[in-house]
Design a protein around this motif. Structure first.
Motif, short mmCIF file in Angstrom:
data_model
loop_
_atom_site.label_atom_id
_atom_site.label_comp_id
_atom_site.label_asym_id
_atom_site.label_seq_id
_atom_site.Cartn_x
_atom_site.Cartn_y
_atom_site.Cartn_z
N LEU A 36 -7.57 5.46 9.25
CA LEU A 36 -7.50 4.39 8.27
C LEU A 36 -7.36 3.07 9.01
N LEU A 37 -8.24 2.12 8.72
CA LEU A 37 -8.09 0.74 9.18
C LEU A 37 -7.58 -0.06 8.00
N ALA A 38 -6.38 -0.66 8.13
CA ALA A 38 -5.68 -1.26 6.99
C ALA A 38 -5.54 -2.77 7.20
N VAL A 39 -5.89 -3.53 6.17
CA VAL A 39 -5.95 -4.99 6.26
C VAL A 39 -4.97 -5.61 5.27
N HIS A 40 -4.13 -6.51 5.75
CA HIS A 40 -3.07 -7.10 4.93
C HIS A 40 -3.57 -8.35 4.18
N GLY A 41 -2.64 -8.98 3.44
CA GLY A 41 -2.96 -10.12 2.60
C GLY A 41 -2.87 -11.46 3.31
N HIS A 81 -12.32 -1.10 20.15
CA HIS A 81 -11.24 -0.96 21.12
C HIS A 81 -10.66 0.44 21.10
N PHE A 82 -10.50 1.01 19.91
CA PHE A 82 -9.90 2.34 19.79
C PHE A 82 -10.95 3.45 19.72
N ALA A 83 -12.20 3.09 20.01
CA ALA A 83 -13.30 4.07 20.05
C ALA A 83 -13.44 4.82 18.73
N VAL A 84 -13.22 4.12 17.63
CA VAL A 84 -13.41 4.70 16.30
C VAL A 84 -14.78 4.29 15.80
N GLU A 85 -15.65 5.26 15.62
CA GLU A 85 -17.01 4.96 15.18
C GLU A 85 -17.06 4.65 13.69
N ARG A 86 -16.22 5.37 12.92
CA ARG A 86 -16.24 5.20 11.46
C ARG A 86 -14.86 5.47 10.91
N ALA A 87 -14.41 4.64 9.96
CA ALA A 87 -13.05 4.77 9.41
C ALA A 87 -13.08 4.53 7.91
N VAL A 88 -12.04 4.99 7.24
CA VAL A 88 -11.75 4.53 5.89
C VAL A 88 -11.14 3.14 6.02
N LEU A 89 -11.55 2.22 5.17
CA LEU A 89 -11.09 0.84 5.24
C LEU A 89 -10.30 0.52 3.97
N ALA A 90 -9.06 0.07 4.15
CA ALA A 90 -8.23 -0.33 3.01
C ALA A 90 -7.84 -1.79 3.15
N GLY A 91 -7.77 -2.49 2.04
CA GLY A 91 -7.36 -3.88 2.06
C GLY A 91 -6.47 -4.21 0.89
N HIS A 92 -5.36 -4.90 1.16
CA HIS A 92 -4.44 -5.32 0.12
C HIS A 92 -4.59 -6.82 -0.11
N SER A 93 -4.68 -7.24 -1.37
CA SER A 93 -4.75 -8.65 -1.73
C SER A 93 -5.96 -9.30 -1.04
N MET A 94 -5.76 -10.38 -0.27
CA MET A 94 -6.90 -10.97 0.45
C MET A 94 -7.56 -9.95 1.36
N GLY A 95 -6.80 -8.98 1.86
CA GLY A 95 -7.38 -7.93 2.69
C GLY A 95 -8.46 -7.16 1.97
N GLY A 96 -8.39 -7.12 0.63
CA GLY A 96 -9.45 -6.48 -0.14
C GLY A 96 -10.76 -7.24 -0.03
N PHE A 97 -10.69 -8.57 0.00
CA PHE A 97 -11.89 -9.38 0.17
C PHE A 97 -12.44 -9.21 1.59
N VAL A 98 -11.55 -9.19 2.57
CA VAL A 98 -11.98 -8.94 3.94
C VAL A 98 -12.69 -7.59 4.02
N ALA A 99 -12.11 -6.58 3.38
CA ALA A 99 -12.68 -5.23 3.43
C ALA A 99 -14.07 -5.20 2.81
N CYS A 100 -14.24 -5.86 1.68
CA CYS A 100 -15.55 -5.87 1.03
C CYS A 100 -16.60 -6.56 1.90
#
Length: 302
Positions: free
Chosen positions: A33-38, A91-110
């Protein structure tokens, strides 16, 4: 009692400096999971969600201009954050992840998912991602003060010690029930300077730049409607200051057209904009959706 997970703090080189990243390692093959804050937050907002995802690798950067990434140079925008997220995955050699974003992080995720659809298997948007433009000519600072209130006022204040900063947030109506070491650590990461003149680590210019982009950029508004990866949006019943109606009123969600476009919508009763990730019950709800998204996604590492 929530499980306390082992973690590591590291830095990832991006354009303009070194992005601070909190990573909770997972079991091989359990997914990422790659998680993005607000907008005025930091990566430790995801600590309680990570605690509910034993085995899943969780990677949560402090976005440029926030937390320990305060000094990363250069302008901020949803597209710039999307570029930074790609650097974090590399950097972490992750080719594909689930992406989550909270608040503004949701806009970043989209925006990130529209720019790099092959890097993200699914999106989990948490009380964010669906745009509502501000009136032409409206002052961004005034809008931010009206919407996020204390999260904006903190940029203009100093605090004599960490306890004073904790007390400032304890008086916030949406934080009334948010307690514990995880919340304290989250708040501490948002402090810079030295006593008796501690201040928020959020860089005011970055907040304003992101707000301009989030609230006035048609491409950012359109991103959630143009997704090519499976997505869901969780929306909290209550608002940023614990108002009875949340950031997204039911009629706004119903009129968005998202359901017809394939975005699954999930109402989260009893939670406000902050408790949906920082509170124990909210974090459990978000983690349950993330867990399902990870289970439905192929594991991919470079």
């Amino acid at each position: 009692m929530q499980q306390q997970r082992e973690y590591e703090d590291t830095g990832v080189e991006v354009d303009g400096g070194r992005l601070a990243v909190r990573r909770w390692p997972g079991r091989p093959g359990a997914g990422t999971l790659l998680a993005v804050h607000g907008i005025a937050s930091n990566g430790l907002a995801w600590t309680r969600v990570a605690g509910e995802l034993d085995g899943v690798e969780v990677i949560a950067p402090d976005l440029r201009g926030r937390g320990l990434s305060r000094d990363v140079a250069g302008p901020a925008s949803m597209a710039r954050h999307a570029d930074d997220l790609r650097a974090v995955l590399d950097h972490f050699a992750v080719e594909r992840a689930v992406l989550a974003g909270h608040s503004m992080g949701g806009f970043v995720a989209c925006v990130a998912a529209r720019r790099d659809p092959l890097r993200y298997s699914r999106l989990v948007l948490v009380d964010g991602g669906l745009g509502f433009p501000v009136p032409e000519g409206a002052d961004i600072d005034a809008v931010l003060h009206a919407v996020i209130g204390p999260a904006m006022r903190k940029l203009e204040m100093t605090f004599e010690d960490r306890a004073a900063y904790h007390a400032f947030w304890a008086g916030h109506p949406a934080f009334a029930e948010l307690r514990g070491p995880d919340v304290e650590a989250y708040l501490d990461r948002d402090l810079t300077g030295a006593e008796p003149e501690l201040r928020s680590a959020c860089r005011a210019a970055a907040i304003r730049e992101d707000a301009e982009d989030e609230l006035r950029n048609p491409e950012v508004f359109a991103a959630i409607h143009e997704l090519t990866v499976p997505a869901e949006m969780l929306w909290a019943e209550r608002g940023l200051q614990d108002e009875p109606v949340g950031l997204y009123a039911p009629d706004v969600v119903a009129a968005s057209g998202l359901e017809a476009e394939g975005v699954a919508l999930h109402f989260v009763p009893g939670e406000n904009h902050y408790s949906i990730v920082l509170g124990l019950s909210g974090a459990r709800t978000v983690a349950a959706h993330v867990r399902d998204a990870v289970a439905a996604s192929p594991v991919a590492r470079a």
